[in-house]
Design an enzyme around this catalytic site. Structure first.
Site, PDB file in Angstrom:
ATOM      1  N   TYR A 289       0.838  -1.201   0.000  1.00 48.58           N
ATOM      2  CA  TYR A 289       0.000   0.000   0.000  1.00 48.58           C
ATOM      3  C   TYR A 289       0.872   1.248   0.000  1.00 48.58           C
ATOM      4  O   TYR A 289       1.754   1.428   0.852  1.00 48.58           O
ATOM      5  CB  TYR A 289      -0.895  -0.005   1.237  1.00 48.58           C
ATOM      6  CG  TYR A 289      -2.033   0.984   1.164  1.00 48.58           C
ATOM      7  CD1 TYR A 289      -3.268   0.604   0.662  1.00 48.58           C
ATOM      8  CD2 TYR A 289      -1.876   2.289   1.614  1.00 48.58           C
ATOM      9  CE1 TYR A 289      -4.331   1.499   0.606  1.00 48.58           C
ATOM     10  CE2 TYR A 289      -2.927   3.194   1.550  1.00 48.58           C
ATOM     11  CZ  TYR A 289      -4.153   2.793   1.045  1.00 48.58           C
ATOM     12  OH  TYR A 289      -5.188   3.691   0.981  1.00 48.58           O
ATOM     13  N   TYR A 339      -5.220   5.195  -7.855  1.00 50.04           N
ATOM     14  CA  TYR A 339      -5.557   4.986  -6.456  1.00 50.04           C
ATOM     15  C   TYR A 339      -6.957   4.403  -6.365  1.00 50.04           C
ATOM     16  O   TYR A 339      -7.948   5.121  -6.480  1.00 50.04           O
ATOM     17  CB  TYR A 339      -5.474   6.314  -5.695  1.00 50.04           C
ATOM     18  CG  TYR A 339      -5.674   6.171  -4.200  1.00 50.04           C
ATOM     19  CD1 TYR A 339      -4.720   5.525  -3.424  1.00 50.04           C
ATOM     20  CD2 TYR A 339      -6.799   6.684  -3.568  1.00 50.04           C
ATOM     21  CE1 TYR A 339      -4.885   5.391  -2.053  1.00 50.04           C
ATOM     22  CE2 TYR A 339      -6.965   6.565  -2.191  1.00 50.04           C
ATOM     23  CZ  TYR A 339      -6.011   5.915  -1.445  1.00 50.04           C
ATOM     24  OH  TYR A 339      -6.172   5.783  -0.092  1.00 50.04           O
TER      25      TYR A 339
END
Length: 392
Positions: A289, A339
């Site tokens: 992440y 994203y």
């Protein structure tokens, strides 16, 4: 002997993955995005809409309710439903919960997705809507300390100070991931990024420059979770869910975690590896992440993949590249692909393990670590270990 935490090991699988276009203005609702990604994932698996009996997603007041997606899909008897409130730290927890539902017999086919209009509609950290419901926010707001880049900038500075990391160390993360993104047909960023480009970019919140921060993206991603046995009879090679773990974290303001430069992932990692029955040395690729660059080397440390303080050399020596010792964020990640709040990392890991990543394919990849946000701000984290069927 059954090892503690191994109850889910290889019992479920990701059978299909689907994406929408990644853009700055989708022109459609988050419901439409979700339905497009879900139907693409079902098509990929060779399943029909009528096969779906479970739905799962996470959101932070920025997307469509899970039950509405189920109704739009025509699910008449919804056996499992998860509509989780939370940011990137919950992204992999959604898939883990779907796997638990399938393994327990509660559902047979669960679609997990994340759909956001995060550029054209709901910009995280933006103004014009109610403040977050976290109690400590009232103490931040008078000082203008409110947005994710501001919050993570303080963490980045603390981590850099503790490790002796430089701006160039962060820059290598951004440059490497841009190289990977250029090989992904979905990636939003289509121009190469040099170190000079990186250093010349404006600061967003020191020490974070423009290219240290993730993109704002309109998109949806979906994955289909079913039993390993059933997945073997479907259209694509199953990607086994070898291990799953969730963990706590801290909100920066209300939790007494002693060292902010070590995330909750360090606590979660041993449980995750135990659940999968492997160790850090068994990981072939890592999809970590990356809302901000420093989170990537931090997680390399916290998941035991690189010795603390040595991530700068790891990147400088090219080990994170597609031909390196441990390719990291092979799709370009949130920094350069798009994203989609964590789930695009799961989809990329599945694509790599199925050998379907095209020009960015890592030869021989059989085991992948894919992670959610490592526990900062939102106070929770989650991660998965996925495995190609042939390695079972």
């Amino acid at each position: 002997m059954t090892r503690h935490g191994s109850g889910l090991r290889d019992r479920t699988a990701i059978a299909g993955v689907g994406w929408t276009e990644y853009s700055r203005n989708s022109g459609v609702s988050t419901l439409t995005l979700a339905l497009r990604a879900v139907t693409a994932a079902l098509d990929d698996a060779g399943l029909r809409l009528s096969d779906v009996d479970g739905v799962a997603c996470h959101r932070v007041g920025d997307s469509v309710q899970a039950v509405l997606v189920a109704q739009a899909l025509g699910v008449e008897d919804l056996r499992y439903h998860l509509d989780m409130f939370g940011g990137g730290g919950t992204s992999h927890q959604v898939v883990a919960h779907a796997a638990m539902a399938v393994a327990s017999g509660m559902a047979e086919t669960v679609v997990c997705w994340r759909a956001v209009n995060a550029r054209s509609e709901f910009r995280m950290g933006g103004t014009g809507r109610p403040a977050p419901d976290a109690l400590e926010f009232q103490y931040q707001l008078p000082y203008g300390y409110a947005t994710p880049p501001q919050q993570y900038a303080m963490l980045a500075r603390a981590w850099m100070h503790a490790r002796g990391a430089t701006s160039e160390d962060l820059g290598r993360v951004a440059v490497t991931q841009r190289e990977h993104a250029l090989l992904s047909p979905r990636a939003m960023m289509r121009r190469s990024l040099t170190m000079d480009d990186y250093l010349a970019a404006r600061f967003i919140a020191e020490p974070l420059r423009l290219n240290d921060c993730c993109l704002e993206t309109d998109a949806a991603v979906a994955v289909v979770v079913t039993s390993a046995e059933r997945a073997r009879a479907l259209a694509k090679p199953p990607v086994l869910i070898a291990g799953a773990a969730t963990g706590g974290g801290h909100t920066l303001f209300s939790n007494g975690r002693a060292d902010p430069t070590v995330s909750a992932a360090a606590d979660l990692a041993p449980r995750l590896y135990a659940a999968a029955g492997i160790g850090p040395d068994d990981i072939d690729i890592a999809e970590l992440y990356d809302a901000f660059t420093f989170l990537v080397p931090l997680q390399l440390e916290d998941y035991g993949l690189v010795t603390r303080g040595e991530t700068g050399g790891f990147y400088a020596d090219g080990h994170a590249g597609l031909k390196g010792r441990l390719p990291v964020n092979t799709h370009g990640g949130h920094l350069s692909e798009g994203y989609v709040h964590g789930l695009n990392h799961v989809a990329e890991a599945a694509s790599q393990l199925r050998g379907e990543a095209g020009d960015r394919q890592v030869p021989g990849a059989t085991v992948a670590l894919t992670t959610g946000q490592p526990g900062y701000v939102g106070g929770t984290s989650s991660a998965l270990i996925l495995r190609r069927e042939e390695s079972a």
